[in-house]
Design an enzyme around this catalytic site. Structure first.
Site, PDB file in Angstrom:
ATOM      1  CD  GLU A  20      -2.991  -0.810  -0.062  1.00  0.00           C
ATOM      2  OE1 GLU A  20      -3.115   0.346  -0.528  1.00  0.00           O
ATOM      3  OE2 GLU A  20      -3.593  -1.783  -0.545  1.00  0.00           O
TER       4      GLU A  20
ATOM      5  CE1 TYR B 209      -7.326   2.551  -0.196  1.00  0.00           C
ATOM      6  CE2 TYR B 209      -4.956   2.963  -0.136  1.00  0.00           C
ATOM      7  CZ  TYR B 209      -6.030   2.193  -0.545  1.00  0.00           C
ATOM      8  OH  TYR B 209      -5.817   1.062  -1.276  1.00  0.00           O
TER       9      TYR B 209
ATOM     10  CG  ASP C 169      -7.753   4.093  -4.037  1.00  0.00           C
ATOM     11  OD1 ASP C 169      -8.887   3.785  -4.470  1.00  0.00           O
ATOM     12  OD2 ASP C 169      -6.716   3.550  -4.448  1.00  0.00           O
TER      13      ASP C 169
END
Length: 288
Positions: free
Chosen positions: A35, A118, A136
């Protein structure tokens, strides 16, 4: 969205799921690394670096035991090098406060350096299968267009995303939403004619009125500024040089590509030091 739309998207997701290396693991550290790498970096570039990086730093403890300079060196090719420093700092916090594990609570994840709303939720969804929605760039388009059919503020976008997650299918749902946004519900030319949920999409059913709900919706990233000639380009050149060894402070402007603007180079060097990406060793600049 009706249950039929949810079922249609899940079925489409099973058939069209992209084979990406981070989707083969539920390890929280591997998910967190992916991520952070994917923040403002295109998928092909992350694919090329991801597995090698994890082989070098397979756990939070392995990352924390290295220097931040080691992590920055391994981050080569991914850009936005401050993320590498934040990942190292986060690993150190995990070792010091969480027994070397990625925490499984939203508040604890948000307290880690470099981890925003997020990213924290993505770790909870893709590693721990918590039933949370994600907003996102790609997922945000789905929420604004299909879910609402209008512009959304941050809180309502997150609340709507949460409400759409089907019980017990958080991981599969998150991946399907991402793939839909990347492959079909694109920013400029959404392919509604081949969308599996066009009949359930609020925006499409309304006739796709202007303005597109994506425009102005909170939580959906805007295009990046021009890279060529930017401070980011100069920072990147300096960090790439530092990966190979120290750079004399007097040569920083040349390395950054601004031989006629030493003041600009000096400012960038000061930023790199403040961000933990460089340090002074006498008259030389080096990685920490």
């Amino acid at each position: 969205m009706h249950e039929a739309g949810v079922a249609a998207l899940l079925a489409w997701g099973e058939q069209h799921r992209r084979d990406l290396p981070w989707r083969r693991s539920r390890d929280p550290w591997a998910v967190l690394v992916s991520e952070l790498m994917l923040q403002q970096t295109q998928v092909p570039r992350v694919v090329a670096r991801y597995e090698g990086f994890l082989a070098r730093f397979p756990t939070p403890a392995g990352c924390a035991d290295a220097t931040s300079g080691d992590v920055v060196r391994a981050w080569k090719g991914l850009g936005y090098n401050r993320r590498a420093v934040n990942l190292h700092r986060a690993a150190c916090v995990m070792v010091e406060q969480h027994d070397g594990r990625v925490p499984d609570r939203l508040d604890a994840l948000l307290a880690l350096p470099g981890v925003g709303p997020y990213t924290a939720r993505a770790v909870l969804v893709f590693a721990f299968e918590r039933e949370l929605g994600l907003v996102d760039t790609n997922a945000g388009r789905f929420v604004a267009r299909a879910g609402a059919g209008r512009r959304l503020a941050v809180r309502e976008a997150q609340a709507l995303a949460d409400s759409l997650v089907p019980s017990g299918r958080a991981w599969a749902w998150g991946q399907a939403v991402f793939d839909l946004g990347a492959l079909v519900c694109t920013r400029r030319e959404p392919a509604c004619d081949r969308c599996p949920i066009s009949g359930h999409c609020a925006w499409h059913r309304a006739g796709r009125p202007d303005p597109d709900p994506v425009t102005g919706s909170a939580g959906i990233a805007t295009p990046q500024s021009t890279f060529v000639g930017s401070d980011r380009q100069g920072r990147g050149r300096l960090v790439d040089a530092l990966r190979c060894g120290p750079v004399a402070s007097a040569h920083a402007a040349d390395v950054a590509g601004w031989p006629d603007d030493p003041g600009r180079a000096r400012r960038i060097v000061e930023q790199l030091v403040a961000d933990g990406l460089a340090r002074f060793d006498g008259d030389e600049l080096s990685l920490p």
